[in-house]
Design an enzyme around this catalytic site. Structure first.
Site, PDB file in Angstrom:
ATOM      1  N   ARG A 162       0.838  -1.221   0.000  1.00 31.74           N
ATOM      2  CA  ARG A 162       0.000   0.000   0.000  1.00 31.74           C
ATOM      3  C   ARG A 162       0.868   1.266   0.000  1.00 31.74           C
ATOM      4  O   ARG A 162       0.550   2.253   0.674  1.00 31.74           O
ATOM      5  CB  ARG A 162      -0.939   0.037   1.210  1.00 31.74           C
ATOM      6  CG  ARG A 162      -1.910  -1.103   1.318  1.00 31.74           C
ATOM      7  CD  ARG A 162      -2.943  -1.089   0.194  1.00 31.74           C
ATOM      8  NE  ARG A 162      -4.028  -1.999   0.504  1.00 31.74           N
ATOM      9  CZ  ARG A 162      -4.039  -3.297   0.230  1.00 31.74           C
ATOM     10  NH1 ARG A 162      -3.004  -3.843  -0.399  1.00 31.74           N
ATOM     11  NH2 ARG A 162      -5.068  -4.040   0.542  1.00 31.74           N
ATOM     12  N   SER A 240     -10.447  -1.541   4.314  1.00 35.79           N
ATOM     13  CA  SER A 240      -9.584  -1.813   5.476  1.00 35.79           C
ATOM     14  C   SER A 240      -9.171  -0.492   6.107  1.00 35.79           C
ATOM     15  O   SER A 240      -8.625   0.367   5.418  1.00 35.79           O
ATOM     16  CB  SER A 240      -8.306  -2.531   5.050  1.00 35.79           C
ATOM     17  OG  SER A 240      -8.593  -3.738   4.423  1.00 35.79           O
ATOM     18  N   GLU A 344      -4.531   2.492   7.432  1.00 33.58           N
ATOM     19  CA  GLU A 344      -4.303   2.485   5.990  1.00 33.58           C
ATOM     20  C   GLU A 344      -5.004   3.684   5.370  1.00 33.58           C
ATOM     21  O   GLU A 344      -4.569   4.248   4.371  1.00 33.58           O
ATOM     22  CB  GLU A 344      -4.881   1.184   5.392  1.00 33.58           C
ATOM     23  CG  GLU A 344      -4.476   0.965   3.962  1.00 33.58           C
ATOM     24  CD  GLU A 344      -5.462   0.136   3.182  1.00 33.58           C
ATOM     25  OE1 GLU A 344      -6.178   0.700   2.331  1.00 33.58           O
ATOM     26  OE2 GLU A 344      -5.508  -1.074   3.415  1.00 33.58           O
TER      27      GLU A 344
HETATM   28  N1  EPU Z   1      -9.713 -12.705  10.207  1.00 35.51           N
HETATM   29  C1  EPU Z   1     -10.171 -12.868  11.488  1.00 35.51           C
HETATM   30  N2  EPU Z   1     -11.424 -12.445  11.776  1.00 35.51           N
HETATM   31  C2  EPU Z   1     -12.226 -11.883  10.830  1.00 35.51           C
HETATM   32  C3  EPU Z   1     -11.758 -11.697   9.513  1.00 35.51           C
HETATM   33  C4  EPU Z   1     -10.479 -12.131   9.218  1.00 35.51           C
HETATM   34  O1  EPU Z   1      -9.491 -13.397  12.355  1.00 35.51           O
HETATM   35  O2  EPU Z   1     -13.362 -11.542  11.171  1.00 35.51           O
HETATM   36  C5  EPU Z   1      -8.361 -13.203   9.891  1.00 35.51           C
HETATM   37  C6  EPU Z   1      -8.481 -14.603   9.273  1.00 35.51           C
HETATM   38  O3  EPU Z   1      -7.450 -15.405   9.768  1.00 35.51           O
HETATM   39  C7  EPU Z   1      -8.248 -14.327   7.802  1.00 35.51           C
HETATM   40  C8  EPU Z   1      -7.268 -13.193   7.879  1.00 35.51           C
HETATM   41  O4  EPU Z   1      -7.725 -12.391   8.975  1.00 35.51           O
HETATM   42  O5  EPU Z   1      -7.703 -15.447   7.160  1.00 35.51           O
HETATM   43  C9  EPU Z   1      -7.197 -12.365   6.623  1.00 35.51           C
HETATM   44  O6  EPU Z   1      -8.494 -11.884   6.307  1.00 35.51           O
HETATM   45  P1  EPU Z   1      -8.847 -11.397   4.823  1.00 35.51           P
HETATM   46  O7  EPU Z   1      -8.558 -12.463   3.853  1.00 35.51           O
HETATM   47  O8  EPU Z   1     -10.231 -10.840   4.853  1.00 35.51           O
HETATM   48  O9  EPU Z   1      -7.763 -10.268   4.531  1.00 35.51           O
HETATM   49  P2  EPU Z   1      -7.162  -9.055   5.370  1.00 35.51           P
HETATM   50  O10 EPU Z   1      -5.704  -9.308   5.537  1.00 35.51           O
HETATM   51  O11 EPU Z   1      -7.953  -8.792   6.599  1.00 35.51           O
HETATM   52  C10 EPU Z   1      -6.477  -7.803   3.180  1.00 35.51           C
HETATM   53  C11 EPU Z   1      -6.622  -6.433   2.582  1.00 35.51           C
HETATM   54  C12 EPU Z   1      -8.024  -6.262   1.993  1.00 35.51           C
HETATM   55  C13 EPU Z   1      -8.263  -7.346   0.953  1.00 35.51           C
HETATM   56  C14 EPU Z   1      -8.098  -8.713   1.641  1.00 35.51           C
HETATM   57  C15 EPU Z   1      -8.238  -9.855   0.672  1.00 35.51           C
HETATM   58  C16 EPU Z   1      -5.160  -5.020   3.911  1.00 35.51           C
HETATM   59  C17 EPU Z   1      -5.069  -3.900   4.904  1.00 35.51           C
HETATM   60  N3  EPU Z   1      -6.386  -5.410   3.591  1.00 35.51           N
HETATM   61  O12 EPU Z   1      -7.349  -7.846   4.309  1.00 35.51           O
HETATM   62  O13 EPU Z   1      -8.047  -5.015   1.326  1.00 35.51           O
HETATM   63  O14 EPU Z   1      -9.553  -7.257   0.384  1.00 35.51           O
HETATM   64  O15 EPU Z   1      -6.773  -8.786   2.214  1.00 35.51           O
HETATM   65  O16 EPU Z   1      -7.114  -9.941  -0.108  1.00 35.51           O
HETATM   66  O17 EPU Z   1      -4.132  -5.491   3.443  1.00 35.51           O
HETATM   67  C18 EPU Z   1      -8.580  -2.726   1.509  1.00 35.51           C
HETATM   68  O18 EPU Z   1      -7.398  -2.511   1.336  1.00 35.51           O
HETATM   69  O19 EPU Z   1      -9.410  -1.785   1.689  1.00 35.51           O
HETATM   70  C19 EPU Z   1      -9.042  -4.105   1.565  1.00 35.51           C
HETATM   71  C20 EPU Z   1     -10.313  -4.434   1.829  1.00 35.51           C
END
Ligand code: EPU
Length: 348
Positions: A162, A240, A344
C-alpha cells in the site's frame, strides 16, 4: 473542460460519507486541461482525490480538491501480452470488468475494489494475492512543479505494501497521475493461492459447465467481497481501516503461546511468513481478539464480518466518532499484543 465549484458538498465524493465541504473543487476532463490549471494560484492545501475510497475527512477542507475525469481505455499493443492505457479517472472496477469481458488476465483478483485508476497506482491497491504493481508497466503524470508531463517505469515507483513514491511526504501532491499503462495477458495466469480462493472458484456454480476464465474468477471474488465487506453504496466505509502489521518472529512466538494458553494447544494464529524473516499478522484477527467485532460507538461501528473495516453505521457519523473508535482499537491492540496498528486510511 474544467468545472470549478465553491463550498462543494463532498458527502458523495468520499465513501465514508463524511458530511464535509471543500472551499474549492475543480474537476477536469483531459490531460490538456491540466496545463491550463494555474497551480500556484489555487487555494491551499491542494488535495487530488480519486474515488474518495481511502480517505477520512476529519473536517471541512480549506483548500482546493481536484478530481480527474480522464476516462479512456485504449489498447496499445495486442500480442500475448496486451498493453492497455487507462485514464486516471476510470473507475478501477470498470477496468476490471472490461478486462474480464475481453478475456484478459491480470486484474481479475482486484475486482470490486472501490476507487479509480489514478489512486490505484498511488496506493498500490491489493487483494487476494495480487497487487496492482504486478500489472503496472508505466505511470504517466503531470509534474505540477516543473509543469511538464513525466512518466515512471514500474521499477521507479517504489512500490511496497500500500505504498509508492507518490505517497512520500517530500513529493506528495507534486505528481498528478494522468494515465497508467497495464500489461495484461491472453495466456491464462490464474492466481488462486490466497486463502480458500481456489475452493471458492471450483465451487462456483458456473465452474462445472465452463473453463477457468478471468470472468469466473472475477465473479467469485465479487461474491466473496460482498459476503465479507460492506457495500459502499449502503454502508459508508473506506475498506480496510488499518494495515496488517509486520512483527519479528520472537514477537509472534510470544503472541502465539499466549493465544494457545487462552484457546487451547491446537489453536493456530493466522499469519504469513515474509521472505525477510518477519511475520505479517492479520490486524482483523487482533481486533477480533480484543472483542471489537460488531461493536458500536456512537455513529461508528466495527464491521461484524471483517473487523478491519470501520463503518459509518448510522450514515450520520461524525469524523470524531470514527477517530475515537480508531484510537480505542489501537490502544487495546497495543495493550493485548504490544503491536502498534497503523491506519491504511488517509486522514485529511
Ligand atoms: N480474520 C479474522 N477475523 C475476521 C476476519 C479475518 O481473524 O473476522 C483473519 C483470518 O485469519 C483471515 C485473515 O484475517 O484469514 C485475513 O483476512 P482477509 O482475507 O479478509 O484479509 P485481510 O488481511 O484482513 C487484506 C486487505 C483487503 C483485501 C483482503 C483480501 C489489507 C489492509 N487489507 O485484508 O483489502 O480485500 O486482504 O485480499 O491489506 C482494503 O485494502 O481496503 C481491503 C479491503
Amino acid at each position: 473542460m474544467i468545472r470549478t465549484e465553491y463550498y462543494k458538498d463532498l458527502t458523495k465524493m468520499n465513501t465514508f460519507g463524511m458530511k464535509v465541504k471543500a472551499r474549492c473543487f475543480m474537476e477536469y476532463d483531459s490531460v490538456a486541461d491540466l496545463v491550463d490549471i494555474e497551480f500556484e494560484e489555487l487555494a491551499r492545501p491542494v488535495l487530488h482525490i480519486g474515488g474518495g475510497s481511502n480517505l477520512l475527512f476529519t473536517d471541512d477542507f480549506k483548500g482546493t480538491v481536484l478530481h480527474s475525469k480522464i476516462d479512456f481505455i485504449e489498447v496499445l499493443e495486442d500480442c500475448e501480452e496486451v498493453l492497455v492505457s487507462v485514464g486516471a479517472g476510470v473507475v478501477f472496477d470498470d477496468f476490471c470488468a472490461w478486462a474480464a469481458k475481453e478475456g484478459l488476465w491480470g486484474v481479475e483478483n482486484l475486482s470490486y475494489i472501490p476507487g479509480e485508476v489514478g489512486a490505484s497506482a498511488v496506493q498500490n491497491i491489493g487483494a487476494y494475492g495480487v497487487e496492482v504493481k504486478d500489472v503496472i508497466r508505466k505511470v504517466y503524470c503531470y509534474d505540477t512543479q516543473e509543469e511538464e508531463f513525466v512518466n515512471f517505469d514500474v521499477g521507479e515507483c517504489g512500490y511496497g505494501y500500500r505504498d509508492s513514491i507518490f505517497k512520500n511526504p517530500d513529493i506528495k501532491g507534486r505528481y498528478i497521475v494522468t494515465h497508467v499503462v497495464f500489461a495484461l495477458s491472453r495466456t491464462p495466469q490464474p492466481k488462486l493461492d490466497y486463502g480458500h480462493l481456489k475452493e471458492a472458484v471450483e465451487c462456483h456454480p458456473e465452474r462445472s459447465e465452463g473453463s477457468l476464465t478471468p470472468g469466473l474468477i472475477r465473479k467469485t471474488i465479487i461474491k466473496i467481497r460482498k459476503e465479507k465487506l460492506p457495500e459502499p453504496s449502503v454502508k459508508g466505509s473506506a475498506g480496510s481501516f488499518f494495515k496488517n502489521p509486520v512483527i519479528s518472529q520472537e514477537h509472534f512466538a510470544g503472541i502465539e503461546s499466549a493465544a494457545k494458553a487462552e484457546h487451547g494447544p491446537e489453536y493456530k494464529v493466522p499469519h504469513y511468513d515474509l521472505p525477510d524473516g518477519m511475520v505479517k499478522v492479520p490486524a482483523a484477527w487482533m481486533i477480533e481478539q480484543c472483542g471489537w467485532k460488531g461493536k458500536r460507538s456512537g455513529g461508528a461501528a466495527v464491521w461484524d464480518k471483517q473487523p478491519l473495516v470501520i463503518v459509518n453505521h448510522t450514515g450520520e457519523a461524525y469524523p470524531e466518532e470514527i477517530i475515537g473508535l480508531e484510537k480505542r482499537i489501537i490502544a487495546s491492540v497495543k495493550a493485548k499484543f504490544d503491536v502498534e496498528l497503523n491506519p491504511e486510511v488517509e486522514h485529511i
